[in-house]
Design an enzyme around this catalytic site. Structure first.
Site, PDB file in Angstrom:
ATOM      1  N   ASN A 278      -0.518  -8.837  12.465  1.00 53.82           N
ATOM      2  CA  ASN A 278       0.406  -7.757  12.151  1.00 53.82           C
ATOM      3  C   ASN A 278      -0.187  -6.399  12.435  1.00 53.82           C
ATOM      4  O   ASN A 278      -1.386  -6.173  12.268  1.00 53.82           O
ATOM      5  CB  ASN A 278       0.888  -7.856  10.696  1.00 53.82           C
ATOM      6  N   ALA A 279       0.698  -5.516  12.902  1.00 47.79           N
ATOM      7  CA  ALA A 279       0.337  -4.110  13.065  1.00 47.79           C
ATOM      8  C   ALA A 279       1.514  -3.324  12.487  1.00 47.79           C
ATOM      9  O   ALA A 279       2.287  -2.699  13.210  1.00 47.79           O
ATOM     10  CB  ALA A 279       0.113  -3.767  14.529  1.00 47.79           C
TER      11      ALA A 279
ATOM     12  N   THR B 217      -7.325  -7.953   6.616  1.00 52.11           N
ATOM     13  CA  THR B 217      -7.112  -8.709   7.854  1.00 52.11           C
ATOM     14  C   THR B 217      -8.225  -8.463   8.883  1.00 52.11           C
ATOM     15  O   THR B 217      -8.881  -7.420   8.875  1.00 52.11           O
ATOM     16  CB  THR B 217      -5.757  -8.334   8.482  1.00 52.11           C
TER      17      THR B 217
ATOM     18  N   CYS C   2      -8.571   1.963   6.195  1.00 56.63           N
ATOM     19  CA  CYS C   2      -7.866   3.004   6.945  1.00 56.63           C
ATOM     20  C   CYS C   2      -8.843   3.967   7.615  1.00 56.63           C
ATOM     21  O   CYS C   2      -9.931   4.206   7.114  1.00 56.63           O
ATOM     22  CB  CYS C   2      -6.980   3.822   6.008  1.00 56.63           C
TER      23      CYS C   2
ATOM     24  N   GLY D  35       0.811  -1.221   0.000  1.00 53.88           N
ATOM     25  CA  GLY D  35       0.000   0.000   0.000  1.00 53.88           C
ATOM     26  C   GLY D  35       0.839   1.263   0.000  1.00 53.88           C
ATOM     27  O   GLY D  35       1.782   1.377   0.767  1.00 53.88           O
TER      28      GLY D  35
HETATM   29  C1  LIG Z   1       2.351  -8.066   6.858  1.00 54.76           C
HETATM   30  C2  LIG Z   1       1.106  -7.705   6.108  1.00 54.76           C
HETATM   31  C3  LIG Z   1       0.994  -6.452   5.500  1.00 54.76           C
HETATM   32  C4  LIG Z   1      -0.152  -6.085   4.803  1.00 54.76           C
HETATM   33  N1  LIG Z   1      -0.235  -4.858   4.212  1.00 54.76           N
HETATM   34  C5  LIG Z   1      -1.338  -4.519   3.500  1.00 54.76           C
HETATM   35  C6  LIG Z   1      -1.418  -3.257   2.810  1.00 54.76           C
HETATM   36  O1  LIG Z   1      -0.483  -2.464   2.817  1.00 54.76           O
HETATM   37  N2  LIG Z   1      -2.558  -2.954   2.146  1.00 54.76           N
HETATM   38  C7  LIG Z   1      -3.618  -3.838   2.090  1.00 54.76           C
HETATM   39  O2  LIG Z   1      -4.628  -3.537   1.467  1.00 54.76           O
HETATM   40  N3  LIG Z   1      -3.557  -5.044   2.696  1.00 54.76           N
HETATM   41  C8  LIG Z   1      -2.454  -5.400   3.398  1.00 54.76           C
HETATM   42  N4  LIG Z   1      -2.396  -6.645   4.012  1.00 54.76           N
HETATM   43  C9  LIG Z   1      -3.546  -7.565   3.921  1.00 54.76           C
HETATM   44  C10 LIG Z   1      -3.335  -8.640   2.862  1.00 54.76           C
HETATM   45  O3  LIG Z   1      -3.193  -8.086   1.580  1.00 54.76           O
HETATM   46  C11 LIG Z   1      -4.504  -9.643   2.858  1.00 54.76           C
HETATM   47  O4  LIG Z   1      -5.706  -8.968   2.578  1.00 54.76           O
HETATM   48  C12 LIG Z   1      -4.667 -10.353   4.195  1.00 54.76           C
HETATM   49  O5  LIG Z   1      -3.415 -10.646   4.744  1.00 54.76           O
HETATM   50  C13 LIG Z   1      -5.490 -11.638   4.102  1.00 54.76           C
HETATM   51  O6  LIG Z   1      -4.922 -12.560   3.200  1.00 54.76           O
HETATM   52  P1  LIG Z   1      -3.908 -13.748   3.641  1.00 54.76           P
HETATM   53  O7  LIG Z   1      -4.579 -14.487   4.762  1.00 54.76           O
HETATM   54  O8  LIG Z   1      -3.728 -14.559   2.415  1.00 54.76           O
HETATM   55  O9  LIG Z   1      -2.661 -13.085   4.091  1.00 54.76           O
HETATM   56  C14 LIG Z   1      -1.236  -7.007   4.717  1.00 54.76           C
HETATM   57  C15 LIG Z   1      -1.116  -8.274   5.319  1.00 54.76           C
HETATM   58  C16 LIG Z   1       0.032  -8.639   5.998  1.00 54.76           C
HETATM   59  C17 LIG Z   1       0.117 -10.008   6.612  1.00 54.76           C
END
Ligand SMILES: Cc1cc2nc3c(=O)[nH]c(=O)nc-3n(C[C@H](O)[C@H](O)[C@H](O)COP(=O)(O)O)c2cc1C
Ligand SMILES: Cc1cc2nc3c(=O)[nH]c(=O)nc-3n(C[C@H](O)[C@H](O)[C@H](O)COP(=O)(O)OP(=O)(O)OC[C@H]3O[C@@H](n4cnc5c(N)ncnc54)[C@H](O)[C@@H]3O)c2cc1C
Ligand code: FES
Lengths: 308, 261
Positions: free
Chosen positions: A73-74, A197, A134, A50
């Site tokens: 994650n945060a 998430t 956000c 992002g």
């Molecule tokens: C470390 C991390 C960073 C992420 N950063 C973003 C982000 O910048 N923008 C966004 O829309 N989603 C972000 N996500 C969410 C992921 O794109 C995804 O929607 C979410 O992790 C669920 O999918 P997964 O279970 O396959 O990881 C992030 C997820 C993780 C784990």
């Protein structure tokens, strides 16, 4: 008799993808990080971390914690900002033919709008994905993605300034996700992607403190898959634009479930960390499944589980 | 950055002490490209719990295609790894991160605490390619003797002088590894290479600052990817204006790059 290989391509609005598997934002860096481990040309699309107008440092550590089959994650949306994205990250994609999708985030509707306008000038960018999880700083910090009216407004603003497909990425932290999905469809979105998430936390019983400095974080990984699948099902039922499924997808079987639930494409997130080749292997696995089951195209599979 | 994914066969497993293991695996690509201070990401189970890979320093490479890691059992992942046997395969990614910078014309002081000594053996071997044994000094500290006895032997076998100190006095002197640093002779330019738990590294950096010695440290943080993608491994920068990322900017960092909070 020669069997024709199944058609893996799908369209998301005017965006043509050679296969329905993309890498999720924030889990694949800016693409380059994975280039020595992954054949980037095999991917349906690459969605980068992002981007905001100005760089963001992100949250203090601990930023991550592991839970049963999950990752908390945060990160705090840390990113290099639009200028450095253009100067340092975008040139890498000159040599990559795979569609590049840029995920954007902002504090205000105006910021999203400006990001859309600036990205519109870069032909290399195939689509935008709008992260509406956000907080809206001008509206007391309520997340854009939890209020149908704000979600509509931000979608509309982005669509007005970007002339290629706009995907809006939905937050699962709402009572009725289909309500938000309809609002962004109304606002002009070409597709929705879900889920981001899930708000969650963990506590360290030794220090008696929350594991994350930010207390709350977003849960991802296999642990969230059933929830994501349910939300994709509900959303596919309520909108007519393409739905992109995300959440815990780690294997071809996981991805196929999402397609059968009504997703037109999927994104692989946390699984990239465990197996950088997860997305490639999923593409391969979907194709084998189609051959085995006699599906001639992805289209034939979409929403199949919904049909009685 | 050149990284590899290898399904590496375990060729040797040594139980060095209680909860302390050394695994030798056959990973030709990773072994060839590894430099001292770099690390690998190891998948400790085939299933989803624990979900994430675990980071381990490259302890040694040998014979051109063998890679060693040296680890302590502290939780689920390391326990699973300790249960693996020769003949089985482990999924390894790497090598990742910045390696140590080899200083020139210096007295090289290698300071290790507990399992933190893991990357130092590889470093010592590299330093010895260009330096005489007397220009290296190894200072090892641990809670108790058996945590470092075996590694100390490896250094001694290289012809190096090893000073040992333990908190319980069971091996060498009693005290902290930093106690050994205060006795160093300052006849030459000094470069300190520190590996160990964060509080130890902070103390080491403190002593180096006071004495105007150069110092590199190898930091450990939680890591989800090791690939500079998750941004989970942040550590506050010295100027307090942002973060360094341990998997990409580190794990080896100059002490002056970190805020030492
Ligand atoms: C470390 C991390 C960073 C992420 N950063 C973003 C982000 O910048 N923008 C966004 O829309 N989603 C972000 N996500 C969410 C992921 O794109 C995804 O929607 C979410 O992790 C669920 O999918 P997964 O279970 O396959 O990881 C992030 C997820 C993780 C784990
Ligand atoms: C670059 C790097 C190199 C490393 N090299 C080595 C090595 O050579 N040998 C070795 O034994 N270990 C090394 N480590 C540490 C090792 O990665 C951890 O011990 C391991 O991940 C623990 O996994 P686990 O599943 O057994 O424990 P878990 O079940 O994950 O954790 C057990 C407890 O320890 C805490 N914890 C785990 N890892 C960390 C951490 N990094 N910082 C703070 N708290 C933590 C957890 O929060 C939990 O409370 C290194 C770490 C890094 C970042
Ligand atoms: S561990 Fe993922 S960015 Fe460093």
């Amino acid at each position: 008799m020669a069997v024709e290989s199944p058609k893996m391509n799908v369209d998301i609005g005017s965006l043509r993808l050679s296969n329905p598997v993309m890498t999720a934002s924030g889990t694949f860096g800016y693409g380059e990080e994975f280039s020595s481990l992954v054949n980037l040309h095999r991917l349906g699309a690459i969605i980068v971390k992002g981007i905001s107008l100005l760089p963001r440092q992100g949250n203090p550590p601990q930023r991550i914690a592991e839970t049963a089959c999950g990752l908390l994650n945060a990160i705090g949306l840390a990113n290099v900002g639009l200028e450095r994205f253009f100067s340092e990250k975008l040139p890498f994609f000159d040599a990559i033919e795979t569609p590049l999708i840029v995920n954007i985030l902002g504090d205000t509707v105006e910021e999203y709008q400006e990001l859309a306008a600036r990205l519109n000038d870069e032909e290399r960018i195939a689509a935008i994905e709008v992260n509406i999880s956000c907080p809206n700083v001008k509206q007391g910090g309520v997340a854009f993605g939890t209020d149908p009216e704000m979600a509509h407004k931000v979608t509309h603003a982005v669509c007005q300034h970007f002339n290629r497909p706009v995907i809006v990425k939905l937050s699962p932290n709402v009572t009725d996700i289909s309500l938000i999905a309809r609002a962004v469809e109304d606002g002009g979105a070409d597709a929705v992607s879900l889920i981001n998430t899930i708000l969650a936390m963990a506590i360290d019983i030794e220090s008696c403190r929350p594991k994350l400095a930010n207390v709350f974080g977003g849960l991802s990984g296999p642990a969230i898959k059933p929830v994501a699948l349910r939300m994709v099902w509900q959303t596919a039922e309520s909108v007519s634009i393409p739905v992109i499924g995300i959440g815990g997808i780690s294997s071809p079987e996981d991805a196929i479930e999402f397609l059968l639930a009504g997703a037109k494409a999927v994104q692989v997130g946390t699984a990239n960390f465990i197996n950088p080749r997860a997305a490639e292997e999923i593409i391969q696995g979907i194709e084998s499944y189609m051959v085995k089951k006699g599906f001639a195209s992805i289209e034939e599979m979409i929403g199949r589980a919904r049909k009685s | 950055m050149q990284a590899f994914k290898e399904l590496a066969e375990i060729v040797r497993k040594e139980k060095v002490a209680e909860d302390l293991y050394r695994l030798t695996v056959k990973a030709p690509d990773i072994a060839e490209f590894s430099r001292p201070g770099q690390f690998v990401m190891v998948r400790t189970v085939e299933g989803m719990d624990p979900l994430l890979r675990r980071p381990f320093s490259v302890h040694q490479v040998s014979g051109g295609d063998m890679l060693q890691i040296f680890f302590k059992v502290i939780g689920k992942g390391t326990k699973a790894l300790a249960g693996m046997e020769p003949g089985q395969q482990v999924d390894i990614l790497g090598p990742f991160g910045q390696s140590f910078t080899m200083a020139e014309d210096s007295l090289h002081i290698l300071v290790g605490g507990g399992i933190g000594t893991a990357p130092l053996l590889f470093l010592a071997k590299h330093l010895l390619k260009k330096n005489e044994v007397y220009s290296l000094r190894v200072l090892l500290g641990a809670r108790t003797g058996n945590e470092i006895a075996r590694v100390a032997e490896d250094f001694t076998n290289l012809g190096l002088t090893v000073d040992i100190i333990t908190e319980d006095g069971s091996l060498g002197r009693q005290g902290l590894v930093t106690d050994l640093m205060t006795e160093l002779q300052q006849d030459k330019q000094i470069m300190v290479y520190g590996c160990g738990p964060y509080p130890m590294l902070r103390a080491v950096a403190g002593i180096c600052r006071e004495n105007s010695w150069a110092c590199q440290v190898s930091l450990e943080t939680m890591m989800a990817c090791g690939l500079a993608a998750c941004l989970g491994c942040a550590v506050m920068r010295a100027d307090m204006q942002g973060y360094v990322y341990v998997c990409k900017d580190g794990p080896v960092l100059d002490m002056n790059e970190v805020a030492w909070l």
